[in-house]
Write an enzyme that holds these catalytic residues in place. Structure first.
Site, PDB file in Angstrom:
ATOM      1  N   LYS A 102      -6.921  10.225   4.919  1.00 38.66           N
ATOM      2  CA  LYS A 102      -7.872  10.838   3.990  1.00 38.66           C
ATOM      3  C   LYS A 102      -8.941   9.877   3.486  1.00 38.66           C
ATOM      4  CE  LYS A 102      -5.950  15.112   2.703  1.00 38.66           C
ATOM      5  NZ  LYS A 102      -4.576  15.183   3.230  1.00 38.66           N
ATOM      6  N   GLU A 124     -11.990  18.452  -5.135  1.00 41.54           N
ATOM      7  CA  GLU A 124     -10.820  19.284  -5.361  1.00 41.54           C
ATOM      8  C   GLU A 124      -9.620  18.577  -4.766  1.00 41.54           C
ATOM      9  OE1 GLU A 124     -12.417  19.413  -2.546  1.00 41.54           O
ATOM     10  OE2 GLU A 124     -10.785  19.629  -1.086  1.00 41.54           O
ATOM     11  N   SER A 398      -0.627  10.995  10.833  1.00 46.75           N
ATOM     12  CA  SER A 398      -1.690  11.181   9.834  1.00 46.75           C
ATOM     13  C   SER A 398      -1.397  10.513   8.501  1.00 46.75           C
ATOM     14  CB  SER A 398      -1.957  12.678   9.624  1.00 46.75           C
ATOM     15  OG  SER A 398      -0.789  13.342   9.205  1.00 46.75           O
TER      16      SER A 398
HETATM   17  C1  LIG Z   1      -3.889  16.235   3.824  1.00 42.47           C
HETATM   18  C2  LIG Z   1      -3.032  15.808   4.936  1.00 42.47           C
HETATM   19  C3  LIG Z   1      -2.970  16.526   6.157  1.00 42.47           C
HETATM   20  C4  LIG Z   1      -3.688  17.836   6.367  1.00 42.47           C
HETATM   21  O1  LIG Z   1      -5.075  17.769   6.271  1.00 42.47           O
HETATM   22  P1  LIG Z   1      -6.001  17.875   7.547  1.00 42.47           P
HETATM   23  O2  LIG Z   1      -7.366  18.052   7.001  1.00 42.47           O
HETATM   24  O3  LIG Z   1      -5.527  19.020   8.356  1.00 42.47           O
HETATM   25  O4  LIG Z   1      -5.856  16.592   8.282  1.00 42.47           O
HETATM   26  C5  LIG Z   1      -2.193  16.033   7.183  1.00 42.47           C
HETATM   27  N1  LIG Z   1      -1.479  14.896   7.046  1.00 42.47           N
HETATM   28  C6  LIG Z   1      -1.510  14.186   5.896  1.00 42.47           C
HETATM   29  C7  LIG Z   1      -0.690  12.941   5.804  1.00 42.47           C
HETATM   30  C8  LIG Z   1      -2.270  14.605   4.811  1.00 42.47           C
HETATM   31  O5  LIG Z   1      -2.283  13.889   3.670  1.00 42.47           O
END
Ligand SMILES: *Cc1c(COP(=O)(O)O)cnc(C)c1O
Length: 432
Positions: A102, A124, A398
């Site tokens: 993020k 948000e 992610s």
């Molecule tokens: C917020 C988040 C997501 C989902 O958001 P995307 O915009 O779909 O990437 C996925 N993995 C993690 C670790 C997150 O914090």
């Protein structure tokens, strides 16, 4: 011109060609009061991001390296590779400062706001991950920051509320509707239209009106830019598949972008199957967040895209054990790539994601976010079912799972999963 500059120029040609439409999807479905803000942002996006005016992208790349901790490694997962008899590589976005991808976007947008001469940041947040990343970026760049968060989420995501406050951000609870992400986005858009002259709205995923989906993708595309180079250097070529979890779709678009024109690379977007794919319209809540797999066309938060909605076009609330995937919409570009057959959407349920969480933790020593666990759940289900994902697969990690430990322990115990570690140590009175 350096090689990266030339590459960027080459890319910007096809990036600018996107006028905010991705096939049928995208656009700017917003109230008139927001149009001047979007036009100003579009202009800034083109000049600073696409054309690198005033060296904007150079500063972004420097800061995402030195503050954000990039580049993140592409590492071989030894046990998973053995388990699935395939070369599994992990792109480690969990190692980005803050513990998830993020920050790539939050830092890019807060920096852009500075170049635009804005004096204040609003954003948000649902689970609090995007709010936390934005608060960190705003502190780093010395910008005042206010986060809008549904009341329900404020109460159930206390650690992230503390993090935002500690980084100096204001947190404004939103009391409308169910008090979750959907209402928080609507309220932040309203606040933006009231204060647009000095405020920038940092949206948290590849959603919303143009130019947000394209711009957020460009900040997140650093993931696949690195991964593609790393694959060629480390594996001697491109992977056969890239797997990534999709909520709004920002880590997915980031992980896919530089592979989209490599036709030999299969792209899998893993959505939250929740507790079921069957929807009871009367309930008004879908038991999943499988927008790409089960939704249909509509308009939400300023864009035409694929949505969870009932037969009257009312948006349905979504469900997932993972807060970050719990959203009724999805980015328009991802919806388009699915329609075109370039991206394959798949789903993984709550329980399979929890099992994958434990598997990655014990196999590889990496505690993944619950969102990320869905990507590993799919990897497992596919190989168990004898599907051939190819000889080399990259999974985008992610984020890290520290934020999810309480949920995971509670949900694994509730389900009596065998993969759950025994936590009776807390009851024996002995030392740990
Ligand atoms: C917020 C988040 C997501 C989902 O958001 P995307 O915009 O779909 O990437 C996925 N993995 C993690 C670790 C997150 O914090």
């Amino acid at each position: 011109m350096s090689e990266t500059e030339r590459e960027r120029d080459g890319e910007s040609a096809d990036r600018t060609a996107a006028d905010g439409q991705f096939g049928r999807y995208g656009g700017q479905y917003v109230p008139e009061a927001l149009m001047p803000a979007l036009e100003e942002l579009e202009d800034a996006y083109e000049r600073y991001v696409l054309e690198n005016e005033d060296g904007f992208m150079d500063e972004f790349e420097r800061r995402i390296r030195n503050f954000g901790g990039r580049p993140t490694p592409l590492g071989r997962a030894d046990r998973l590779s053995e388990r699935y008899d395939s070369e599994i590589y992990l792109k480690r976005e969990d190692l980005v400062h803050g513990g998830a991808h993020k920050l790539n976007n939050a830092l890019g947008q807060v920096l852009l706001a500075k170049y635009m001469g804005k004096e204040r940041i609003i954003a948000e947040t649902g689970a609090g991950q995007h709010g936390t990343a934005t608060a960190m970026a705003a502190a780093h760049l010395d910008m005042p920051c206010e986060i809008y968060m549904g009341r329900t989420d404020v109460n159930r995501q206390r650690p992230n509320v503390f993090r935002m406050r500690i980084n100096g951000a204001e947190v404004n609870p939103v009391d409308i509707g169910r008090g979750t992400l959907k209402e928080a986005i609507s309220e932040t858009m309203r606040e933006w239209s009231r204060t647009v002259e000095r405020t920038h709205y940092v949206i948290g995923s590849v959603v919303g009106p143009h130019p947000f989906p394209a711009m957020v993708r460009d900040f997140q595309a650093v993931i696949s830019e690195e991964a593609r180079e790393q694959a060629r250097a480390q594996l001697g070529g491109l992977p056969d598949a890239v797997v990534s979890c999709a909520g709004g779709g920002s880590n997915t678009m980031g992980a896919f972008h530089h592979f989209v024109s490599d036709e030999s690379v299969d792209l899998y977007a893993v959505e939250a199957g929740g507790s079921s794919l069957e929807v009871d319209e009367e309930a008004g809540v879908a038991p999943n967040s499988a927008t790409l797999s089960t939704g249909d066309e509509g308009i939400l938060h300023g864009a035409r895209t694929t949505l969870l909605q009932d037969s009257h076009g009312q948006i349905m609330e979504s469900h997932s054990v993972s807060a970050g995937l719990d959203y009724s919409g999805v980015g328009p570009e991802l919806a388009h790539l699915v329609d075109e057959g370039r991206v394959t959407p798949v789903t993984v349920g709550d329980t399979a994601a929890l099992e994958a969480f434990h598997r990655l933790s014990t196999d590889e020593g990496i505690i993944p976010a619950l969102e990320t666990s869905h990507a590993f759940g799919y990897l497992h289900e596919a190989f168990e079912a004898g599907e051939d994902l190819g000889e080399t697969v990259i999974v985008n990690v992610s984020g890290r799972g520290d934020k999810d430990l309480e949920t995971v322990i509670e949900e694994t115990e509730k389900r009596g999963l065998e993969s759950a570690p025994d936590m009776s140590v807390f009851e024996t009175g002995g030392g740990i």
